[in-house]
Design an enzyme around this catalytic site. Structure first.
Site, short mmCIF file in Angstrom:
data_model
loop_
_atom_site.label_atom_id
_atom_site.label_comp_id
_atom_site.label_asym_id
_atom_site.label_seq_id
_atom_site.Cartn_x
_atom_site.Cartn_y
_atom_site.Cartn_z
N LYS A 81 -11.89 -0.47 0.79
CA LYS A 81 -11.19 0.01 -0.41
C LYS A 81 -12.18 -0.01 -1.59
O LYS A 81 -13.08 0.80 -1.64
CB LYS A 81 -9.96 -0.85 -0.68
CG LYS A 81 -9.07 -1.10 0.55
CD LYS A 81 -8.40 0.15 1.05
CE LYS A 81 -7.38 -0.12 2.13
NZ LYS A 81 -7.84 -0.31 3.49
N SER A 86 0.79 -1.23 0.00
CA SER A 86 0.00 0.00 0.00
C SER A 86 0.82 1.27 0.00
O SER A 86 0.30 2.33 -0.36
CB SER A 86 -0.94 0.01 1.21
OG SER A 86 -0.20 0.03 2.42
N HIS A 141 -5.62 -4.06 -1.46
CA HIS A 141 -5.46 -2.95 -2.39
C HIS A 141 -5.55 -3.37 -3.85
O HIS A 141 -5.22 -2.60 -4.75
CB HIS A 141 -4.13 -2.23 -2.12
CG HIS A 141 -4.12 -1.50 -0.82
ND1 HIS A 141 -4.57 -0.21 -0.70
CD2 HIS A 141 -3.74 -1.89 0.42
CE1 HIS A 141 -4.47 0.17 0.57
NE2 HIS A 141 -3.97 -0.83 1.26
#
Length: 399
Positions: A245, A186, A214
């Site tokens: 996310k 990330s 992610h």
């Protein structure tokens, strides 16, 4: 008597020194109103959001919002209980079914946050006498899961296949082994060589956990992440992910094909001893996940945004975390914290919000400006972002 806060004195001093220069507190920003997945009012100014994890822009999807409102009306504000007691509503089963369909896996277990998913699965699966082999740049939730589980922790250099193999070969024969990797890291936005790493792990008798927080929704033909993209999803024992996310809400999960997986509902402490997610949250998550199964056009646009921004910033002379775009995250490396904070504030004054990331969260003691793109950013917005970086970079003396 020793003040328990004394250990934080250097950080307190660093923050005070930073604010004494007249800078806005980069960790105290308030969004007064969120207008869309890509725009909010910050300090009374309309600001382009380039520092959220809203990769697929699902936070304002009309179907997602409608599902949350219905669940709020029909089931109330919360469950007031753990999943193993009164906290499993129809919606919790529905979101787990959506996850199983999304990944094509037999089992799905939903946690109240992504952090808890790593904390729970890692600490439960690897205990005293077992070994966890993990990338040195692993997320804090992974490290905390290791610490809570009391397994022997063996880190290796970031994305180094050979180093990982050496660590695995040193583990005593017969010991339980878990290799923990991430699809997208990330901070830098780089991806792992999962195909090669998983092959090494399996050759050495280890189970594999991949955190796809992610990459879920965006990377891979069906948005299942880097493991899918590299053709090795069927070799992963546990996939960890989050709803905060690409899914656009909050919560965490683990999916697996292991035949004994369901026993974890009885022994995983961060699952057993936590109140379950509110009905409105699981309803939004289930709706969003099912829509992401048909998100090919959004994924293609997000990749286009990533390529355009990466090239634009590189052409301006910024130092980036990757040579080419590998994900929806583009990190811009700053010379130090002070100038990084100055650049962050210059961008905010331009009407652009990014993340200022500093040690110890960042690798190798770097200060980064982390840009997180969204599928809802228009091509015009991406060009505007590049223009604002150009002006702010000159004001801050970075380019």
């Amino acid at each position: 008597m020793q003040d328990l806060f004394s250990k934080f004195d250097p950080l307190i001093q660093q923050r005070e020194d930073l604010l004494a220069t007249g800078l806005t507190d980069p960790f105290g920003l308030v969004m007064e109103k969120v207008l869309s997945p890509t725009v909010a009012l910050c300090n009374g100014r309309e600001t382009i959001l380039l520092g959220t994890y809203n990769y697929m822009g699902m936070t304002f999807d009309p179907d997602v919002i409608a599902a949350g409102k219905r669940a709020l009306d029909e089931f109330g504000a919360g469950t007031t209980g753990s999943r193993v007691l009164n906290g499993t509503y129809a919606g919790h089963r529905e979101v787990e079914d959506a996850l199983k369909d999304f990944y094509g896996m037999d089992h799905a277990m939903v946690f109240s946050t992504g952090y808890q998913a790593n904390l729970g699965i890692i600490s439960t699966m690897a205990g005293k006498g077992d070994y966890i082999v993990l990338d040195i740049d692993s997320h804090a939730s992974i490290w905390d899961g290791c610490k809570m589980g009391d397994a022997e922790v063996v880190p290796f250099r970031h994305n180094d296949i050979e180093a990982m193999e050496k660590r695995l070969k040193r583990i005593p024969e017969g010991a339980g082994k878990l290799v923990v990797l991430e699809g997208v890291y990330s901070m830098m936005g780089d991806i792992a060589p999962l195909r090669e790493m998983i092959a090494v792990a399996k050759a050495n008798g280890a189970m594999v956990l991949v955190d796809e927080a992610h990459s879920m929704g965006f990377i891979g033909p069906n948005g299942r992440g880097v493991a899918e993209d590299q053709g090795v999803l069927d070799q992963v024992d546990f996939v960890i992910g989050t709803f905060s996310k690409s899914v656009g809400t909050v919560g965490g999960f683990c999916v697996s094909n292991h035949p004994k997986f369901e026993v974890l509902r009885l022994v995983c402490r961060p699952y057993v001893f936590t109140a379950s997610l509110p009905p409105s949250v699981v309803a939004t998550a289930a709706t969003s996940i099912r829509k992401l199964m048909h998100g090919a056009d959004k994924r293609a646009h997000l990749w286009e945004n990533s390529r355009t921004l990466h090239k634009g910033l590189k052409d301006l002379g910024f130092q980036l975390g990757t040579d080419a775009p590998q994900s929806a995250i583009i990190s811009v490396i700053m010379p130090d914290l002070e100038r990084g904070a100055g650049m962050w504030e210059a961008l905010l004054k331009e009407g652009l919000y990014v993340n200022l990331a500093r040690p110890p969260a960042t690798p190798a003691g770097m200060t980064l400006l982390r840009c997180s793109l969204c599928a809802e950013h228009s091509a015009d917005q991406v060009q505007t972002i590049i223009e604002r970086f150009a002006r702010a970079g000159k004001v801050a003396g970075i380019i």
